[in-house]
Motif scaffolding. Structure first.
Motif, PDB file in Angstrom:
ATOM      1  N   ALA A  55       0.862  -1.194   0.000  1.00 35.52           N
ATOM      2  CA  ALA A  55       0.000   0.000   0.000  1.00 35.52           C
ATOM      3  C   ALA A  55       0.891   1.235   0.000  1.00 35.52           C
ATOM      4  O   ALA A  55       1.851   1.321   0.767  1.00 35.52           O
ATOM      5  CB  ALA A  55      -0.911  -0.002   1.228  1.00 35.52           C
ATOM      6  N   THR A  56       0.592   2.165  -0.896  1.00 32.08           N
ATOM      7  CA  THR A  56       1.417   3.370  -0.997  1.00 32.08           C
ATOM      8  C   THR A  56       0.869   4.457  -0.068  1.00 32.08           C
ATOM      9  O   THR A  56      -0.265   4.361   0.415  1.00 32.08           O
ATOM     10  CB  THR A  56       1.440   3.907  -2.439  1.00 32.08           C
ATOM     11  N   THR A  57       1.660   5.479   0.145  1.00 30.04           N
ATOM     12  CA  THR A  57       1.230   6.539   1.068  1.00 30.04           C
ATOM     13  C   THR A  57       0.202   7.468   0.432  1.00 30.04           C
ATOM     14  O   THR A  57      -0.306   8.357   1.087  1.00 30.04           O
ATOM     15  CB  THR A  57       2.434   7.365   1.553  1.00 30.04           C
ATOM     16  N   ASP A  58      -0.083   7.263  -0.842  1.00 28.96           N
ATOM     17  CA  ASP A  58      -1.226   7.986  -1.413  1.00 28.96           C
ATOM     18  C   ASP A  58      -2.424   7.063  -1.578  1.00 28.96           C
ATOM     19  O   ASP A  58      -3.389   7.414  -2.265  1.00 28.96           O
ATOM     20  CB  ASP A  58      -0.857   8.672  -2.735  1.00 28.96           C
ATOM     21  N   GLY A  59      -2.384   5.896  -0.941  1.00 33.57           N
ATOM     22  CA  GLY A  59      -3.581   5.080  -0.799  1.00 33.57           C
ATOM     23  C   GLY A  59      -3.851   4.068  -1.888  1.00 33.57           C
ATOM     24  O   GLY A  59      -4.952   3.526  -1.973  1.00 33.57           O
ATOM     25  N   HIS A  60      -2.868   3.786  -2.729  1.00 32.38           N
ATOM     26  CA  HIS A  60      -3.058   2.729  -3.725  1.00 32.38           C
ATOM     27  C   HIS A  60      -2.584   1.402  -3.139  1.00 32.38           C
ATOM     28  O   HIS A  60      -1.583   1.360  -2.427  1.00 32.38           O
ATOM     29  CB  HIS A  60      -2.267   3.072  -4.986  1.00 32.38           C
ATOM     30  N   VAL A  61      -3.297   0.317  -3.445  1.00 30.37           N
ATOM     31  CA  VAL A  61      -2.878  -0.994  -2.942  1.00 30.37           C
ATOM     32  C   VAL A  61      -2.595  -1.940  -4.109  1.00 30.37           C
ATOM     33  O   VAL A  61      -3.446  -2.172  -4.953  1.00 30.37           O
ATOM     34  CB  VAL A  61      -3.947  -1.619  -2.014  1.00 30.37           C
ATOM     35  N   TYR A  62      -1.373  -2.432  -4.164  1.00 30.58           N
ATOM     36  CA  TYR A  62      -0.991  -3.453  -5.134  1.00 30.58           C
ATOM     37  C   TYR A  62      -1.169  -4.819  -4.479  1.00 30.58           C
ATOM     38  O   TYR A  62      -0.801  -4.992  -3.309  1.00 30.58           O
ATOM     39  CB  TYR A  62       0.494  -3.331  -5.484  1.00 30.58           C
TER      40      TYR A  62
ATOM     41  N   ARG B 317      11.103  10.433   7.700  1.00 28.16           N
ATOM     42  CA  ARG B 317      11.042  10.930   6.327  1.00 28.16           C
ATOM     43  C   ARG B 317       9.663  11.504   6.112  1.00 28.16           C
ATOM     44  O   ARG B 317       8.681  10.882   6.475  1.00 28.16           O
ATOM     45  CB  ARG B 317      11.203   9.781   5.334  1.00 28.16           C
ATOM     46  N   ARG B 318       9.613  12.628   5.494  1.00 30.46           N
ATOM     47  CA  ARG B 318       8.314  13.234   5.203  1.00 30.46           C
ATOM     48  C   ARG B 318       8.301  13.713   3.771  1.00 30.46           C
ATOM     49  O   ARG B 318       8.886  14.717   3.436  1.00 30.46           O
ATOM     50  CB  ARG B 318       8.059  14.429   6.130  1.00 30.46           C
ATOM     51  N   ASP B 319       7.666  12.951   2.934  1.00 29.94           N
ATOM     52  CA  ASP B 319       7.524  13.376   1.548  1.00 29.94           C
ATOM     53  C   ASP B 319       6.099  13.112   1.126  1.00 29.94           C
ATOM     54  O   ASP B 319       5.512  12.117   1.526  1.00 29.94           O
ATOM     55  CB  ASP B 319       8.432  12.549   0.619  1.00 29.94           C
ATOM     56  N   ASP B 320       5.584  13.998   0.327  1.00 29.14           N
ATOM     57  CA  ASP B 320       4.299  13.735  -0.294  1.00 29.14           C
ATOM     58  C   ASP B 320       4.601  13.366  -1.735  1.00 29.14           C
ATOM     59  O   ASP B 320       5.076  14.190  -2.506  1.00 29.14           O
ATOM     60  CB  ASP B 320       3.424  14.988  -0.220  1.00 29.14           C
ATOM     61  N   VAL B 321       4.355  12.099  -2.076  1.00 24.81           N
ATOM     62  CA  VAL B 321       4.723  11.648  -3.425  1.00 24.81           C
ATOM     63  C   VAL B 321       4.032  12.485  -4.501  1.00 24.81           C
ATOM     64  O   VAL B 321       4.554  12.643  -5.593  1.00 24.81           O
ATOM     65  CB  VAL B 321       4.378  10.151  -3.675  1.00 24.81           C
ATOM     66  N   ARG B 322       2.876  13.028  -4.165  1.00 24.37           N
ATOM     67  CA  ARG B 322       2.106  13.736  -5.195  1.00 24.37           C
ATOM     68  C   ARG B 322       2.785  14.976  -5.736  1.00 24.37           C
ATOM     69  O   ARG B 322       2.477  15.443  -6.828  1.00 24.37           O
ATOM     70  CB  ARG B 322       0.717  14.088  -4.655  1.00 24.37           C
TER      71      ARG B 322
END
Lengths: 613, 613
Positions: A55-62, B317-322
């Motif tokens: 699960a990515t930190t923008d909410g996508h789940v592989y 670590r603090r990054d917003d991938v977007r």
């Protein structure tokens, strides 16, 4: 097929999904290890099940494999319950009761630290102590509190497998011994059976590999579940829990884990592993065959393979701080912007070192922002106006912001005005820049680079008397658009036009109206502004505007009177009449206009070169 | 005082330097702990000494207090000697001999793991084993090898404190016991006295806090000493050594250290602490008073305070991938560039979805690049031409590059052409993009966005027959510059000029030459290129170039013949002659020129808006 669309309609497979599927295929034939059998119910698990979810930190789940198969969470729960305890009871209380040192022993060891505290919350003794603290505080509500918290981390309602719970309870003598030992030293208080029931129930909550991935992503996303958007734990609890997971999460395999994988993780004897890498991902794996340490064999291999393939080790950071400064120049090397009168140009040229621009890029972190501050330690290099263009900055970390604030507040001399450019409302760093301003940091903020440079240049021109002639009436002879016209031609043109006075604050030209008039500014000051109300340039007596009316071209900007402005206004019709009677002069004006426009094209091209260079 | 220079001439104090000095002042009064006394020579240290040094990964060293006072390195050497052993003997051999698990015991414990290996290389048993392996491989040269390596990490020649060495040797019975125990199990081979002499000498090397900081920065900089630029250890050795430091570097305080500080570190009983945070900094502290674990009291407090002040914890670590996608558009929403003929415009407008642009920004890491790939999973959203503009990208990590390569190689359909823009020679990501290309990844690379769009548009125009008329002769009536002229005026102008044929590949206009001629393209194709040889636009029959000659304005670009090109060439003198006899037509041409230029200004302004927006 106008757009060359590919024929496939299934989603394209991203490289990460492909890698996860490859790893799943690679380890599926691996049959090493044994399903946990010390609790009879666990022994019933299908040893072939194998699921991987990321699960990515923008909410996508592989997902690959058996990611929807439920199994009991077991010790993975310890991490989340520890975070809950830190948040609910306060770190002081929890840290006083439970240590944070690796035990170097098996997960079910009864050994305590020399001070009679459990080594850490990831071994049974610490987890029972943790559940005990919650039971003491919440009484009968303790388990429901835990179940709710686990559910919020997973983003869905989780239930208990009652058969496993009963089995745990019936075979839990070792944990019973640990609980009684803890009570001897005051590590737990109250009814041991109630505490153990809470603990056994917590271990018997059913999850899937997908749930573990989302839980992991909630840790990785600093306590906000990225799928539901809900805040499920505080920053503090998340950071501390991950730290304990790193040193003690993989039972007595911790050093090897840090050495080879380096991602905070927690495994359970149900065959689950949860891993979480801050700001990167959450990982959930399910495969019930365990090694001698009690960790899922395929789970470990999957973590290792993913960590290797994508350098996920927490110590694997690779940044070159120097890339954070994309450009560093003053106006000795870069020509100023167009739209200045010669006497202003001359003031600005004499003081071309008064403005220094740093174009920053990427992430302003502790290390990169420190590098920026070091570019500004030479007093001779610190100008009257320091423009920091943040247009290409994607993030400012807390530590970066602290150094940024310190730069302006303490490092730069009071004689320097700091100007932040390139921060529009939708900029990712707008909130931090706003916060800095609200904290009282002395800084000017402009949405665009151009607006910042204009403002700084105006300040310089103003300080050096450059606007003194705003009040002096200019005749037409100095107009670049009218260069080469005879006094008689100028007089005729002047007679043709109308003298108009605009109050300060009036909009003289509306970009949306058709072009009908050209204006020669005689006295006062006007500014040309873009659709977004960014000031493009300032005009003073002797300059013209609206000149595209002469060739029927649409307006591209508004013009506003900054002060009371006196203009000679000539309509397109009047100019056509002038043209009839003054062919030579009109031709000359058209040529002057082409020259002015050619200059603007050159300037704009140079600017584009700089922006894209 | 033209540039508002501040009066100070001493370097300005950066926020980080200020913080380090503040911490130094804050902990100077702290007198807890005792100077190590188990080796008599160590007891002679001045307990009040206190130095803090921070070395950055770009080679700057901040210092506060006693950073130049020499003291013996002691156990800090273990980290560097372990890295040396990994590099010199190979990881397999070293890892077979020494474990990587925390021992949970004091640094001088004689206890070994169940398999009779030392727990790790940071406790005495492991370090002696490590020195033994080197002694076995290098014989009498072993110590000189170690001293040289320590020196290269520090960036200067280091020497041994002979008095401490003798003292260590005389009081080293416990270490002697460990060495003999190791030899029992084959952990060391050969002469124990030689091995211990090597080990004792290594512990007696004199360093300063500044040296430790630079050593730390060499670790933080992935094995390259950032002060000397020398490569002092491999990536592998650095990563593995840091991992062991994290789990075992602070004696039996490891868990607490990870919990509270989270920076790989190694302390020594001489009062030194070395810490290293990858891509961030190296830290060296000297303060001889030790706590019960053998760690410098002020050293621990300093590490904690710095970690807290700047979120240095490795898990922080603090990054917003977007934020890595600054813009995502196709040409349905953004107008195409200028310089196209109407029929080309029409082809492009019909196929405006054929080009999609992703403007990427900041660091392309595992997480951000995965996010980018997920924006391209919908087959309907993947166009014929995908332009990835990397102009604002500051870094591509190895993992990011792997996903990037996978995107192009496996994810995107064969019908998509991937175009990378914004990668000039000096781009920080140029090496990675070049490497990708060399690996055979099918991708087109352009230095600028404009060049990439031009190329993609040309491809589309070409595919749809847009260039079919290159070979067809155009007469002057279609020339925008000559719009409104009568057939007679056109014929007269045409007669005035010279018909010239340029071979493909000829430079027709040199930007550096004075403007003397205007050209009307009759047949073939020419391209306008910037000083940096970037194609600005493509011209086909019916278009003019060099038109600024008509108003004596300098050239801004070269023009090259792409194919054989037939032009009508008119010199500035010839045009002036035409003007004498054809006033109306000449005026019309000047007006057309102004209109063309106004259009270019508009386009350029729109482009600047987009670039700065």
């Amino acid at each position: 097929m106008p757009n060359f669309l590919p024929l496939a309609t299934t989603p394209l497979e991203t490289p990460l999904l492909r890698a996860i599927r490859d790893i799943h295929t690679r380890f599926t034939p691996l049959h090493d290890g044994e399903v946990a059998s010390y609790i009879p119910e666990l022994g019933k698990a299908d040893p072939d099940h194998f699921g991987i979810a990321v699960a990515t930190t923008d909410g996508h789940v592989y997902e690959a494999g058996d990611t929807a198969v439920p199994f009991t969470i077991q010790s993975v729960s310890k991490a989340i319950v520890y975070a809950l305890a830190l948040d609910m009871l306060g770190s002081e209380k929890v840290e006083a009761a439970i240590g944070v040192e690796p035990s170097g022993e098996a997960f079910n060891s009864i050994r305590l630290k020399a001070d009679n505290r459990p080594f850490n919350a990831m071994v049974n003794a610490g987890a029972i102590c943790c559940s005990g603290l919650l039971a003491e505080a919440a009484g009968d509500e303790a388990f429901e509190l835990i179940r709710t918290t686990l559910s919020r981390f997973a983003g869905r309602e989780l239930e208990v497998d009652d058969a496993v719970f009963q089995s745990e309870r019936q075979t839990g003598d070792r944990n019973r011994a640990i609980a009684y030992l803890l009570r001897t030293y005051g590590g737990v208080r109250g009814d041991v059976d109630h505490i153990l029931d809470t603990y056994f129930r917590q271990c018997s909550v059913l999850v899937t590999a997908r749930d573990l991935a989302v839980m992991g992503a909630s840790f990785a996303n600093h306590g906000v579940n990225p799928v539901t958007g809900e805040m499920v734990a505080s920053n503090y609890a998340v950071a501390r829990t991950l730290a304990v997971m790193i040193s003690s999460g993989m039972y007595d395999f911790a050093g090897e884990w840090i050495y080879r994988v380096g991602v905070p993780a927690k495994s359970g004897v149900g065959g689950g592993i949860l891993a979480a890498l801050p700001s990167q991902l959450g990982l959930g794996i399910f495969s019930p065959r365990l090694d001698a340490h009690g960790n899922s064999v395929r789970g470990l291999r999957t973590c290792s393979a993913l960590s290797d393939a994508f350098d996920l080790h927490m110590l694997s950071r690779r940044d070159d701080v120097r890339t954070c400064i994309a450009a560093d120049y003053d106006f000795r090397t870069v020509p100023s912007k167009p739209g200045r009168q010669p006497h202003e140009q001359s003031i600005l040229e004499q003081r071309s070192g008064s403005i220094r621009v740093l174009e920053l890029a990427g992430k302003l972190s502790f290390a990169t922002m420190d590098y920026v501050t070091r570019r500004l330690t030479d007093p001779a290099g610190v100008p009257a106006f320091l423009i920091l263009n943040l247009h290409r900055v994607s993030t400012i970390t807390d530590a970066g912001l602290r150094l940024f604030t310190g730069l302006i507040r303490n490092q730069l001399p009071a004689s320097t005005t700091t100007v932040i450019a390139g921060v529009e409302g939708n900029s990712p760093v707008a909130p931090q820049v706003k916060a800095m301003k609200e904290e009282g940091v002395r800084v000017r903020i402009f949405p665009t680079y151009d607006a910042a440079v204009d403002w700084a240049e105006d300040q310089i021109v103003y300080r050096h008397g450059g606007f003194s002639q705003i009040g002096i009436e200019a005749d037409l002879s100095g107009q670049a658009l009218l260069a080469g016209l005879s006094p008689q031609e100028l007089a005729d043109l002047s007679r043709l036009g109308t003298r108009v006075v605009f109050d300060a604050g009036t909009r003289i030209i509306d970009a949306n109206e058709p072009p009908a008039r050209v204006y020669f500014l005689v006295r006062g000051m006007v500014s040309v502004r873009s659709m977004h109300d960014v000031r493009l340039s300032t005009l003073i007596p002797g300059m013209a505007f609206g000149e595209l009316a002469l060739i029927d071209q649409p307006r591209s900007a508004d013009v506003w009177a900054d002060t009371e402005a006196v203009c000679l206004e000539i309509s397109a019709e009047q100019f056509r009449a002038f043209q009839e009677t003054h062919a030579r002069a009109a031709d000359r004006i058209m040529r002057n206009l082409a020259i002015l426009l050619a200059g603007r094209v050159r300037m704009a091209t140079a600017r584009i070169d700089m922006l894209t260079g």
